[in-house]
Design a protein around this motif. Sequence first.
Motif, PDB file in Angstrom:
ATOM      1  N   GLU A  41       0.736  -1.345   0.055  1.00 43.45           N
ATOM      2  CA  GLU A  41      -0.065   0.159   0.036  1.00 43.45           C
ATOM      3  C   GLU A  41       0.852   1.325  -0.089  1.00 43.45           C
ATOM      4  OE1 GLU A  41      -2.910   0.059   2.797  1.00 43.45           O
ATOM      5  OE2 GLU A  41      -3.672  -1.767   2.598  1.00 43.45           O
ATOM      6  N   ARG A  42       2.100   1.282   0.281  1.00 43.08           N
ATOM      7  CA  ARG A  42       3.000   2.284   0.563  1.00 43.08           C
ATOM      8  C   ARG A  42       3.466   2.924  -0.822  1.00 43.08           C
ATOM      9  NH1 ARG A  42       6.512   3.181   5.493  1.00 43.08           N
ATOM     10  NH2 ARG A  42       6.614   5.141   4.447  1.00 43.08           N
ATOM     11  N   GLY A  43       3.355   1.990  -1.938  1.00 45.33           N
ATOM     12  CA  GLY A  43       3.764   2.138  -3.058  1.00 45.33           C
ATOM     13  C   GLY A  43       4.896   1.347  -3.705  1.00 45.33           C
ATOM     14  N   ALA A  44       6.118   2.086  -4.178  1.00 50.88           N
ATOM     15  CA  ALA A  44       7.326   1.277  -4.763  1.00 50.88           C
ATOM     16  C   ALA A  44       8.329   2.080  -4.450  1.00 50.88           C
ATOM     17  CB  ALA A  44       6.858   1.191  -6.343  1.00 50.88           C
ATOM     18  N   ARG A  45       9.649   1.155  -4.088  1.00 51.70           N
ATOM     19  CA  ARG A  45      10.859   1.938  -3.985  1.00 51.70           C
ATOM     20  C   ARG A  45      11.635   1.560  -5.277  1.00 51.70           C
ATOM     21  NH1 ARG A  45      15.411  -1.175   0.071  1.00 51.70           N
ATOM     22  NH2 ARG A  45      16.631   0.655   0.155  1.00 51.70           N
ATOM     23  N   ILE A  46      12.055   2.736  -5.426  1.00 50.03           N
ATOM     24  CA  ILE A  46      13.135   2.779  -6.794  1.00 50.03           C
ATOM     25  C   ILE A  46      14.617   2.857  -6.094  1.00 50.03           C
ATOM     26  CG2 ILE A  46      13.859   3.992  -8.539  1.00 50.03           C
ATOM     27  CD1 ILE A  46      11.179   5.608  -8.453  1.00 50.03           C
ATOM     28  N   VAL A  47      15.382   1.687  -6.110  1.00 49.06           N
ATOM     29  CA  VAL A  47      16.742   1.638  -5.722  1.00 49.06           C
ATOM     30  C   VAL A  47      17.671   2.002  -6.967  1.00 49.06           C
ATOM     31  CG1 VAL A  47      18.369   0.303  -4.810  1.00 49.06           C
ATOM     32  CG2 VAL A  47      16.009  -0.314  -4.110  1.00 49.06           C
ATOM     33  N   LEU A  48      18.588   3.079  -6.520  1.00 45.75           N
ATOM     34  CA  LEU A  48      19.421   3.354  -7.576  1.00 45.75           C
ATOM     35  C   LEU A  48      20.895   3.033  -7.222  1.00 45.75           C
ATOM     36  CD1 LEU A  48      17.691   7.213  -7.718  1.00 45.75           C
ATOM     37  CD2 LEU A  48      17.604   5.447  -9.451  1.00 45.75           C
ATOM     38  N   VAL A  49      21.574   2.901  -8.378  1.00 42.93           N
ATOM     39  CA  VAL A  49      23.076   2.410  -8.152  1.00 42.93           C
ATOM     40  C   VAL A  49      23.755   3.190  -9.109  1.00 42.93           C
ATOM     41  CG1 VAL A  49      24.922   0.520  -7.761  1.00 42.93           C
ATOM     42  CG2 VAL A  49      22.450   0.160  -6.991  1.00 42.93           C
ATOM     43  N   GLY A  50      24.695   4.126  -8.704  1.00 43.19           N
ATOM     44  CA  GLY A  50      25.506   4.955  -9.533  1.00 43.19           C
ATOM     45  C   GLY A  50      26.782   4.227  -9.995  1.00 43.19           C
ATOM     46  N   GLU A  51      27.481   4.454 -11.066  1.00 46.96           N
ATOM     47  CA  GLU A  51      28.414   4.008 -11.735  1.00 46.96           C
ATOM     48  C   GLU A  51      29.681   4.086 -10.861  1.00 46.96           C
ATOM     49  OE1 GLU A  51      28.781   2.148 -14.664  1.00 46.96           O
ATOM     50  OE2 GLU A  51      26.510   2.182 -14.778  1.00 46.96           O
ATOM     51  N   ASP A  52      29.556   4.867  -9.886  1.00 46.71           N
ATOM     52  CA  ASP A  52      30.803   4.972  -9.090  1.00 46.71           C
ATOM     53  C   ASP A  52      30.427   4.184  -7.600  1.00 46.71           C
ATOM     54  OD1 ASP A  52      28.740   6.676  -7.630  1.00 46.71           O
ATOM     55  OD2 ASP A  52      29.870   8.370  -7.509  1.00 46.71           O
ATOM     56  N   GLY A  53      29.438   3.394  -7.694  1.00 41.60           N
ATOM     57  CA  GLY A  53      28.925   2.520  -6.587  1.00 41.60           C
ATOM     58  C   GLY A  53      28.170   3.134  -5.545  1.00 41.60           C
ATOM     59  N   GLY A  54      27.905   4.414  -5.644  1.00 41.89           N
ATOM     60  CA  GLY A  54      26.994   5.257  -4.753  1.00 41.89           C
ATOM     61  C   GLY A  54      25.739   4.653  -5.095  1.00 41.89           C
ATOM     62  N   TRP A  55      24.770   4.689  -4.067  1.00 44.77           N
ATOM     63  CA  TRP A  55      23.509   4.001  -4.213  1.00 44.77           C
ATOM     64  C   TRP A  55      22.584   5.254  -3.068  1.00 44.77           C
ATOM     65  CZ3 TRP A  55      21.272   2.348   0.520  1.00 44.77           C
ATOM     66  CH2 TRP A  55      22.095   2.279   1.591  1.00 44.77           C
ATOM     67  N   GLY A  56      21.163   5.031  -3.735  1.00 46.27           N
ATOM     68  CA  GLY A  56      20.171   5.605  -2.825  1.00 46.27           C
ATOM     69  C   GLY A  56      18.971   5.355  -3.151  1.00 46.27           C
ATOM     70  N   ASP A  57      17.729   5.524  -2.697  1.00 46.25           N
ATOM     71  CA  ASP A  57      16.365   5.079  -3.162  1.00 46.25           C
ATOM     72  C   ASP A  57      15.370   6.305  -3.039  1.00 46.25           C
ATOM     73  OD1 ASP A  57      16.248   5.549  -0.278  1.00 46.25           O
ATOM     74  OD2 ASP A  57      15.156   3.270  -0.215  1.00 46.25           O
ATOM     75  N   LEU A  58      14.487   6.106  -3.543  1.00 44.05           N
ATOM     76  CA  LEU A  58      13.139   6.856  -3.627  1.00 44.05           C
ATOM     77  C   LEU A  58      11.816   6.053  -3.401  1.00 44.05           C
ATOM     78  CD1 LEU A  58      14.441   8.879  -7.009  1.00 44.05           C
ATOM     79  CD2 LEU A  58      14.286   9.786  -4.503  1.00 44.05           C
ATOM     80  N   VAL A  59      10.948   6.673  -2.883  1.00 48.21           N
ATOM     81  CA  VAL A  59       9.733   6.081  -2.945  1.00 48.21           C
ATOM     82  C   VAL A  59       8.573   6.641  -3.598  1.00 48.21           C
ATOM     83  CG1 VAL A  59       7.913   5.448  -1.341  1.00 48.21           C
ATOM     84  CG2 VAL A  59      10.173   5.209  -0.290  1.00 48.21           C
ATOM     85  N   ALA A  60       7.948   5.956  -4.684  1.00 45.41           N
ATOM     86  CA  ALA A  60       6.938   6.330  -5.460  1.00 45.41           C
ATOM     87  C   ALA A  60       5.718   5.717  -4.649  1.00 45.41           C
ATOM     88  CB  ALA A  60       6.997   6.002  -6.836  1.00 45.41           C
ATOM     89  N   PRO A  61       4.416   6.771  -4.899  1.00 47.80           N
ATOM     90  CA  PRO A  61       3.205   6.313  -4.221  1.00 47.80           C
ATOM     91  C   PRO A  61       2.440   5.138  -4.898  1.00 47.80           C
ATOM     92  CG  PRO A  61       2.945   8.360  -5.766  1.00 47.80           C
ATOM     93  CD  PRO A  61       4.449   8.110  -5.632  1.00 47.80           C
ATOM     94  N   SER A  62       2.994   4.726  -6.281  1.00 46.94           N
ATOM     95  CA  SER A  62       2.507   3.577  -6.570  1.00 46.94           C
ATOM     96  C   SER A  62       3.745   2.865  -7.731  1.00 46.94           C
ATOM     97  CB  SER A  62       1.176   3.843  -7.543  1.00 46.94           C
ATOM     98  OG  SER A  62       1.622   4.167  -8.863  1.00 46.94           O
ATOM     99  N   TYR A  63       3.533   1.600  -7.937  1.00 44.23           N
ATOM    100  CA  TYR A  63       4.308   1.080  -8.761  1.00 44.23           C
ATOM    101  C   TYR A  63       4.519   1.564 -10.321  1.00 44.23           C
ATOM    102  CZ  TYR A  63       7.082  -3.181 -10.489  1.00 44.23           C
ATOM    103  OH  TYR A  63       8.132  -4.045 -11.143  1.00 44.23           O
ATOM    104  N   GLU A  64       3.299   1.551 -10.632  1.00 38.48           N
ATOM    105  CA  GLU A  64       3.190   2.131 -12.159  1.00 38.48           C
ATOM    106  C   GLU A  64       3.820   3.568 -12.313  1.00 38.48           C
ATOM    107  OE1 GLU A  64      -0.426   3.429 -15.270  1.00 38.48           O
ATOM    108  OE2 GLU A  64      -0.877   3.224 -13.226  1.00 38.48           O
TER     109      GLU A  64
END
Length: 110
Positions: A41-64
């Motif tokens: 119900e919380r939505g979807a998490r976007i996991v990001l990985v940079g070419e330099d190995g750095g990482w982070g994430d964002l949360v969207a209200p829906s998978y779509e």
Amino acid sequence: MADTQQVDPKAERKVARLAKQITSFSKAHGGAEGQVAYLGERGARIVLVGEDGGWGDLVAPSYEIAEKAVEKSGITAHESFDGDFAAKVKTGPYEWSRMAGIQVGGPSNG
């Protein structure tokens, strides 16, 4: 025949905002790849990985919305967070101390 698909302006703004954040992350890290994970119900998490190995994430209200934002940003999207993709993540002392602290009864939110 005319396209009758309705566009939700609020959702489109959220897609644009997330895509801008993804693009900014990608530029700051020499490129990026991502993976969208369903959070219920919380939505979807976007996991990001940079070419330099750095990482982070964002949360969207829906998978779509998350999928559309990743697509709009132009980064490579993965089906799962494993193998070569996961191996690109670089962790530092902070992450290791946090993980070790959790394992040995360190600080918690409970």
